[in-house]
Write an enzyme that holds these catalytic residues in place. Sequence first.
Site, PDB file in Angstrom:
ATOM      1  N   ASP A  16      -5.015 -36.128 -16.687  1.00 29.75           N
ATOM      2  CA  ASP A  16      -6.454 -35.955 -16.500  1.00 29.75           C
ATOM      3  C   ASP A  16      -7.113 -37.316 -16.273  1.00 29.75           C
ATOM      4  OD1 ASP A  16      -6.602 -37.172 -19.008  1.00 29.75           O
ATOM      5  OD2 ASP A  16      -7.083 -35.316 -20.066  1.00 29.75           O
ATOM      6  N   GLN A  17      -8.424 -37.317 -16.278  1.00 32.19           N
ATOM      7  CA  GLN A  17      -9.176 -38.544 -16.007  1.00 32.19           C
ATOM      8  C   GLN A  17      -8.934 -39.617 -17.069  1.00 32.19           C
ATOM      9  OE1 GLN A  17     -13.410 -37.882 -15.726  1.00 32.19           O
ATOM     10  NE2 GLN A  17     -13.586 -39.330 -14.053  1.00 32.19           N
TER      11      GLN A  17
END
Length: 141
Positions: A16-17
């Site tokens: 994810d980010q």
Amino acid sequence: MFISEKEIEIRYAETDQMGIVYHANYLVWMEIGRTKLIEDLGYTYAQLEADGFLSPVTDLSIQYKAAMKYGQKATVRTWVESHGRLRTTYGYEILHEDGTISATAKSEHVVVKKGSFRPVSLKKIAPDWDAKYTEVKRCKD
């Protein structure tokens, strides 16, 4: 108790980010582990489907312990936690390369007829598979 192991190379697309593995990817890895367990025991989920049956998830729990990141390798350990007349519960551990537990989980499944989704006993449609699960399950009666 029989435990199957499958190594997973963590891909960038699974992060994810924040640079850690997105939580839903653990579910995909669990399915990979469950498929590997079934194959290691001498059966195939694809054949179950070809015979007109499915094994949907009826319950799932997962506990996240230590984040994993891109470039690492995860090992998915899978076993039959319990097996009854209609329900089978699989247990999972997802480990870091050093053995640290990243997540633990359980998924509960039933076997159903493909067209009607009516539950059916694995013992009725695949008695040898049912006997193997009874033999290797962790929780003995």
